[in-house]
Design a protein around this motif. Structure first.
Motif: not given
Ligand SMILES: Cc1cc2nc3c(=O)[nH]c(=O)nc-3n(C[C@H](O)[C@H](O)[C@H](O)COP(=O)(O)OP(=O)(O)OC[C@H]3O[C@@H](n4cnc5c(N)ncnc54)[C@H](O)[C@@H]3O)c2cc1C
Length: 260
Positions: A205-215
């Motif tokens: 939740n602390d990551l900015k501007e990243v979609e779940d689909s890239n994690l």
């Protein structure tokens, strides 16, 4: 000047490499060290801090145990440590790793980001350039010398039998080689101070501007099809012949195997 150094905790291959049944590394079961290129990158950042004044933040993505590598970096002289850790980030390939690290860095101010050229376990040398791409900043790879001039960084970049001198506006990302310098040792006072400092722990939740689909594993386009030990070589053959006969014998063997 604000410098972020990305450091990866890697298996100490001298202690033996262990795998999970699915072919991924069993990192929890192995002794670990700071990746050598990253240690050189950190030393370069600390020298820039000594020379020009800078705040050095070290950042790692990994298991909670990766805090150790941040403490080591802080004992060497880094000012702040950030650990990015979350179950949903597990199984990340280089794409998902660089997306995660970029998402964390978007929370920070920086002039320079330093990564190692390559991690000794994954060995792809992709993560540094990928981070720069996600953050839309220039990258200079294979740095063997780094200088600051105003708002620019001047880097000697290793290239085959020569080097290039490149200048880039900051913010900029540099990938460092282990040959860049001789990293300093931790001092007893540094170790004491490092354990007094807080480490910032960030999750998904602390990551900015990243979609779940890239994690994590789901966001990783690379699949490990199979992992296996190297095929062992045969026992070999010893013959005792004079030099001319030995040369003929070898040529005959190579021809029989269609090598020549
Ligand atoms: C399908 C798949 C699943 C995987 N699953 C796992 C897994 O479950 N657990 C696991 O640990 N690995 C896993 N990996 C390996 C993972 O992809 C790599 O560890 C990671 O992406 C970094 O790649 P690399 O080691 O080649 O780094 P490189 O690109 O060689 O590293 C270059 C530099 O980037 C920086 N860097 C790289 N990784 C990090 C990091 N984590 N934190 C901070 N800086 C970093 C360092 O400065 C480093 O010197 C998996 C790989 C694949 C393909």
């Amino acid at each position: 000047m604000k410098i972020i150094v990305c450091i990866k905790q890697v298996p100490d291959t001298k202690g033996g490499v262990k795998f999970n049944p699915d072919g991924t590394l069993d990192r929890g079961a192995m002794l670990t060290i700071m990746n050598p290129d990253d240690k050189a990158g950190l030393e370069a950042a600390l020298r820039l801090k000594d020379q020009y004044g800078a705040e050095v933040t070290v950042l790692t993505m990994g298991l909670p145990k990766a805090e150790e590598v941040l403490r080591e970096a802080m004992a060497m002289g880094a000012d702040n440590g950030i650990l990015v850790t979350d179950r949903v980030l597990g199984g990340a390939d280089t794409w998902a790793t660089s997306q995660t690290i970029a998402g964390a860095i978007r929370n920070l101010e920086y002039d320079l980001i330093i990564t190692g050229r390559q991690a000794i376990d994954g060995d792809t040398a992709q993560v540094g350039p990928q981070i720069s791409e996600h953050l839309d900043i220039p990258v200079i790879s294979y740095a063997q010398d780094i200088k600051i001039e105003g708002n620019s960084v001047i880097v000697e970049r290793q290239y085959d039998d020569r080097y290039h001198v490149l200048k880039a506006q900051m913010p900029c990302l540099i990938t460092a080689l282990a040959e860049l310098n001789e990293p300093r040792y931790m001092t007893p006072g540094g170790i004491f101070d490092a354990y007094k400092k807080e480490i910032t722990v960030w999750g998904r939740n602390d990551l900015k501007e990243v979609e779940d689909s890239n994690l994590g594993l789901k966001g990783s386009p690379t699949q490990i099809a199979r992992a296996s030990d190297k095929v062992r070589k045969g026992a070999g053959e010893q013959v005792t012949l004079d030099p001319a006969a030995a040369a003929d014998y070898i040529v005959e063997k190579l021809a029989a195997k269609h090598v020549i």
